[in-house]
Design an enzyme around this catalytic site. Structure first.
Site, PDB file in Angstrom:
ATOM      1  N   TRP A 194       2.312   1.784  -3.315  1.00 54.12           N
ATOM      2  CA  TRP A 194       1.286   1.957  -4.457  1.00 54.12           C
ATOM      3  C   TRP A 194       1.196   3.563  -4.553  1.00 54.12           C
ATOM      4  O   TRP A 194       1.211   3.966  -5.727  1.00 54.12           O
ATOM      5  CB  TRP A 194       0.069   1.528  -3.844  1.00 54.12           C
ATOM      6  N   HIS A 195       1.575   4.367  -3.453  1.00 55.63           N
ATOM      7  CA  HIS A 195       1.698   5.650  -3.564  1.00 55.63           C
ATOM      8  C   HIS A 195       2.760   6.220  -4.295  1.00 55.63           C
ATOM      9  O   HIS A 195       2.818   7.404  -4.607  1.00 55.63           O
ATOM     10  CB  HIS A 195       1.572   6.353  -2.052  1.00 55.63           C
ATOM     11  N   GLY A 196       3.809   5.517  -4.416  1.00 57.57           N
ATOM     12  CA  GLY A 196       4.958   6.108  -5.327  1.00 57.57           C
ATOM     13  C   GLY A 196       6.146   5.004  -5.053  1.00 57.57           C
ATOM     14  O   GLY A 196       6.258   4.301  -4.078  1.00 57.57           O
ATOM     15  N   PHE A 237      -0.969  10.340  -7.615  1.00 60.19           N
ATOM     16  CA  PHE A 237      -0.777   8.983  -7.384  1.00 60.19           C
ATOM     17  C   PHE A 237      -1.593   8.290  -8.416  1.00 60.19           C
ATOM     18  O   PHE A 237      -1.701   7.121  -8.317  1.00 60.19           O
ATOM     19  CB  PHE A 237      -1.457   8.628  -5.956  1.00 60.19           C
ATOM     20  N   GLY A 280       0.850  -1.222   0.159  1.00 60.08           N
ATOM     21  CA  GLY A 280      -0.006   0.032   0.004  1.00 60.08           C
ATOM     22  C   GLY A 280       0.855   1.100   0.231  1.00 60.08           C
ATOM     23  O   GLY A 280       0.417   2.254  -0.735  1.00 60.08           O
TER      24      GLY A 280
END
Length: 454
Positions: free
Chosen positions: A315-317, A454, A312
């Protein structure tokens, strides 16, 4: 085209005006698909072909997976994850500053394409579509419905992430007299207020958290700005989600609520049932449960939590700061889990207030790694919070304005909901009027929504 621009206001007015006209009733889905393509292509027209590839590819694999789920569902999921990985993580392996990346012109062209806005969100929609519909073994939906579910413009860029089994049944003719104008108006007004008045004004102050500006800050100002950023990121993302929900209602679609007062959570697990709810539900449904959830003993549960939160974060970067942010949340979830039942059994409002304060401070401190994607900068900022500042000429921060712009978030979270709802009936028109006046007269400098990256 951002939600806060006048072009977007004109765009929505035109689409809404045509949407409910009797001649367009049989073409409402097509109209929304066209509007969504115009909305997405307004800022990045070169990436419309990518969006088409993602949707057409997912639709084709959906048709195949409905015939043979065991074979084609994994292919569909991998196709979307590779699409996400290519654009989001390619520069872990290639330097964007290089004049010649691979020496192969078509490949270099693809590598130089910018990160498509909202790619994480429409990839998650694609995976939900594949899993939900093949699980129920329904007949293939028509292509226009698939397009609408994936690229519906209110949620295209930053969610909320809507599951296919929730959205697809809503695709049917809509009528003007069924529009809940009051509810839609409240959501939209609230969203704009939190974005324009709260988030944009706080952004002027929290910009000092960026490197190298934070090196000029006093120690106490570093602490202040971390808490201000905590309020800002909530107001910014809650504001976007509220606007998206209101816009969805205008066109006859109910999107999931994405926030439920996360800063009054008394545990980290409760926080993740209140913050970015649609992402938490997605990760639990499509990752945590398939990994085994809590069905294979405590240690396997802890490992699953760490994997889910680590992914997770990534997933943001593609940065060590995002991974650290995710893993630290995972570690906090693991650490509290053996004691959670005991803590929840203690019936004391004072003890609950202490727990809320502890969770809020923990979540707020971890936002540093979210605000500063460069891990060294995040650590440098954090170290400066516990050492005296040598800066001879620190910037002047206005503490009274900081409180004024943070106050709406505090009030929203701290007022007892039932008592507030009873009192709201009499003052509601004045409250929304005041919000409209403040967001118009005291709006901060325009900034992009944080989750657009994102």
């Amino acid at each position: 085209m951002t939600f806060t621009s006048w072009q977007f206001g004109a765009f929505v007015a035109i689409i809404f005006g045509a949407y409910y006209l009797p001649p367009f009733r049989t073409f409402q889905v097509q109209l929304l698909v066209l509007a969504s393509l115009l909305f997405y292509g307004y800022g990045q027209p070169a990436l419309l072909p990518l969006l088409a590839v993602a949707v057409f590819g997912t639709y084709l694999l959906l048709v195949l997976a409905l015939r043979n789920r065991r074979c084609w569902l994994p292919v569909g999921i991998v196709f979307n994850l590779l699409l996400l990985a290519f654009f989001k993580y390619k520069f872990l392996f290639f330097s964007p500053a290089s004049a010649d990346l691979t020496g192969v012109t078509p490949v270099d062209f693809l590598l130089r394409l910018p990160l498509p806005i909202g790619i994480s969100f429409f990839v998650f929609h694609n995976i939900s579509l594949l899993v939900d519909l093949t699980k129920r073994k329904v007949s293939p939906p028509d292509l226009k419905s698939v397009f609408l579910y994936i690229i519906f413009f209110p949620q295209l860029v930053s969610g909320p992430i809507t599951r296919a089994e929730m959205f697809m049944p809503q695709i049917k003719p809509k009528y003007f007299f069924d529009v809940p104008f009051i509810d839609a108006g409240k959501w939209i007004l609230t969203g704009f207020f939190f974005k324009l008045y709260v988030a944009n004004n706080l952004n002027e102050m929290t910009s000092y958290m960026d490197f190298p500006l934070y090196e000029t800050l006093r120690t106490q100002d570093r602490w202040l700005l971390v808490f201000l950023y905590s309020y800002q990121i909530y107001a910014d993302f809650f504001g976007y989600s509220a606007i998206a929900i209101g816009l969805g209602l205008l066109f006859g679609y109910r999107l999931p609520v994405n926030f439920n007062l996360p800063y009054i959570a008394a545990s980290f697990s409760e926080f993740w049932t209140r913050w970015h709810i649609s992402l938490s539900n997605w990760l639990r449904t499509y990752l945590y449960i398939p990994l085994g959830g809590n069905r294979h003993g405590a240690w396997r549960t802890y490992l699953n939590l760490m994997i889910v939160m680590g992914l997770g974060g990534l997933w943001h970067g593609a940065g060590f700061s995002y991974l650290t942010w995710g893993l630290m949340h995972g570690l906090l979830l693991v650490a509290e889990r053996p004691f959670l039942a005991r803590l929840q059994s203690i019936d004391s409002s004072v003890f609950r207030a202490v727990r809320i304060g502890f969770v809020f401070v923990g979540v707020t401190m971890l936002w540093i790694f979210f605000k500063l994607p460069n891990f060294d900068h995040a650590v440098g900022y954090l170290q400066g919070m516990f050492t005296p500042s040598p800066s001879p000429n620190p910037p002047k921060l206005f503490y009274d304005l900081a409180l004024l712009y943070s106050l709406p978030v505090m009030i929203q979270h701290l007022l007892p909901s039932r008592r507030f709802e009873r009192a709201l009936g009499a003052i509601e028109p004045y409250l929304y009027g005041a919000m409209a006046a403040l967001m118009y007269l005291e709006a901060g400098p325009d900034t992009a929504f944080i989750y657009f990256q994102f």
